[in-house]
Design an enzyme around this catalytic site. Structure first.
Site, short mmCIF file in Angstrom:
data_model
loop_
_atom_site.label_atom_id
_atom_site.label_comp_id
_atom_site.label_asym_id
_atom_site.label_seq_id
_atom_site.Cartn_x
_atom_site.Cartn_y
_atom_site.Cartn_z
N GLU A 213 -9.38 9.91 4.99
CA GLU A 213 -9.56 8.42 5.11
C GLU A 213 -10.35 7.94 4.16
OE1 GLU A 213 -7.92 5.95 6.78
OE2 GLU A 213 -6.55 7.64 7.79
N LYS B 88 -15.11 4.53 5.44
CA LYS B 88 -13.99 4.42 6.54
C LYS B 88 -14.17 5.38 7.58
CE LYS B 88 -10.15 3.29 4.86
NZ LYS B 88 -8.66 3.14 4.21
N GLU C 279 -13.71 5.58 -0.39
CA GLU C 279 -14.22 4.62 0.21
C GLU C 279 -15.17 5.34 1.29
OE1 GLU C 279 -12.29 0.80 0.90
OE2 GLU C 279 -10.71 1.94 -0.03
N GLU D 81 0.99 -1.14 -0.23
CA GLU D 81 0.17 0.13 0.22
C GLU D 81 0.83 1.41 -0.04
OE1 GLU D 81 -2.73 0.35 3.25
OE2 GLU D 81 -3.87 -1.16 2.89
#
Length: 508
Positions: free
Chosen positions: A326, A320, A317, A263
């Site tokens: 985030e 999250k 997303e 990542e």
């Protein structure tokens, strides 16, 4: 004589190909912690459309694994921390999981890695002790199926696994994790599996912006950070973080374990105090990251050792928790439109949005490229006009020519816009194109595709004059042209190797 020649030729091939095959690969992380994402089939088609050959998912969802079937995309699948207890306790659990979640879909879905657990040192409950037994049971299940050499088993870690990371040569694992780290590293070394790490220069910058410059985090720094213990020079934060892990591994005598970046990325939006989280910075980081991984050979401590990396992440997303950043790491919005342009081949033009620093250029060299987010109709109209009425030579963006790849409208329009701009005195009005063009002080040249410039004497440097313009190319491209620690160009090394082999053959 024949055996000697065979040995020499084998050595020649080894040296030759080790000199030219330095680049790593870049993939995408496909997280699904959101309630507004497209179906897996559509997400996989989006991945394919971006010429992405590698992807990581965080579980073994059957619908997702099936969506990757017959695509050629190589997949990393995961076993979450919540499953470590049953997987570590009983071999039968790992056997059943493999039989139900992997074997029915392999090899139509090309599964290359299984990550057992994720950042266990950051987990709220203590699962570290279960990690290695779970990894061993998954490996045993693969061995029973005859797949233990084709599918590698590992686990991902954060930089929190280190007790020290600066300077890089002082990198060391935290001794409180030794009870599971050493047996895990022994497992990785024995089975030729990589040490997987999630690395985020963004957090290093966000947590200590007074000590870490934004340019250093974005691969844009013109200065170097020197490791006082080794004298090695670092021009970006990522290399420094990776080398801290390299030195930690060497400190425990695990010198052969390779590192995989599972990542890394940069958020495009954040809370009010997260000033570094912008689309421009996200595009700059990920573009430079991809070029660095694809074109460059390793890190200062391990030059020539290619790394693979996965960009986080495919989508924003919305479920999250935490700060706004985030939920905004995606390259794409859930509706599959781009948050910013990104070329995963590492060869494309970076169409950065205009800002106060590049819309008005009072002095120095400038280029004109396509505005990020410009409509296809505007780009096509500008491209057609430049190559027609604008009298631009658009031969370099034709098939098999140096600027044809990447074969997309934004890249081709950027080349044509710049050529018209330079031919017409590099004036602001010559880069208008109905709002689809903007001026930049960053050279968009890449590989053998050289963008023209307007010289101080009023002449335009030809696009094919690579020698004259190569010194102005971005640092990642310049570094890629060097094939040796001693400053010898790669072609020179190849010629030297060939000449040496010929001389030895004649001698024998």
């Amino acid at each position: 004589m024949r055996s000697s020649v065979a040995v020499i030729l084998a050595t020649f091939h080894l040296l030759l190909f080790s000199g030219f095959c330095n680049g790593g690969t870049v993939g995408i992380c496909y997280g699904r912690n959101a309630d507004d994402l497209p179906t897996p089939d559509k997400a996989v088609q989006l991945i394919k459309s971006q010429n992405i050959k590698y992807a990581r998912i965080y579980d073994s969802n059957i619908q997702v694994i099936k969506a990757f079937a017959n695509t050629g995309i190589e997949l990393v699948i995961g076993i979450p921390n919540s499953d470590l207890l049953p997987f570590s306790q009983f071999q039968s659990n790992a056997d059943t999981w493999l039989r139900n979640s992997v074997l029915p879909y392999y090899p139509a879905t090309k599964i290359n890695f299984i990550t057992v657990g994720a950042e266990v040192t950051e987990a709220p409950n203590n699962v570290s002790a279960m990690l290695v037994p779970a990894m061993q049971n998954v490996f045993t299940a693969l061995r029973k199926a005859g797949l233990h050499r084709r599918i590698k088993v590992s686990s991902t870690h954060s930089l929190g696994v280190l007790s020290r990371s600066f300077p890089p040569s002082a990198g060391a694992f935290n001794s409180k994790h030794a009870f599971f780290l050493r047996p895990m590293l022994e497992f990785l070394a024995e089975n030729d599996s990589p040490f997987m790490v999630d690395v985020y220069p963004y957090y290093a910058y966000a947590d200590s912006s007074s000590n870490v410059s934004l340019d250093y985090a974005l691969f844009e720094s013109s200065s170097e950070v020197i490791d006082p213990n080794t004298g090695l020079l670092y021009t970006n934060m990522l290399d420094a973080q990776i080398d801290a892990i390299n030195y930690a591994l060497m400190g425990l005598n695990f010198k052969t374990i390779k590192i995989m970046i599972t990542e890394t990325g940069w958020p495009s939006k954040g809370s009010p105090n997260e000033t570094g989280a912008t689309p421009d910075n996200a595009q700059t980081y990920n573009t430079n990251l991809i070029r660095h991984i694809v074109n460059d050979g390793g890190t200062p401590a391990k030059p020539g050792v290619a790394m693979d990396a996965y960009v986080f992440s495919l989508f924003n997303e919305n479920r999250k928790p935490g700060l706004d950043s985030e939920r905004n790491w995606g390259v794409f919005f859930p509706d599959q439109t781009s948050v910013y342009n990104l070329d995963f081949t590492g060869r494309g033009v970076v169409a950065r949005p205009p800002d106060a620093n590049n819309t008005t250029i009072s002095n120095g060299t400038s280029w004109c490229i396509a505005v990020m987010g410009a409509s296809e109709a505007d780009l096509q109209h500008g491209l057609d006009w430049a190559c027609g009425s604008g009298n631009v030579d658009c031969t370099p963006i034709q098939p098999k020519q140096p600027c044809f790849e990447p074969d997309n409208l934004a890249s081709h329009a950027s080349y044509a816009f710049n050529s018209y701009y330079q031919q017409n005195g590099a004036s602001e009005v010559a880069c208008a194109f109905g709002g689809a063009g903007f001026r930049t002080s960053k050279n968009p040249s890449y590989d053998s595709c050289i963008y023209a410039t307007f010289g101080a004497n009023g002449t335009t440097a030809a696009a094919g004059n690579a020698t004259a313009l190569s010194s102005a190319k971005p640092s990642s491209s310049t570094a890629a042209s060097s094939g040796s620690d001693f400053g010898v160009p790669t072609r020179g090394v190849a010629f030297f190797v060939i000449a040496s082999v010929v001389a030895l053959l004649l001698y024998l």
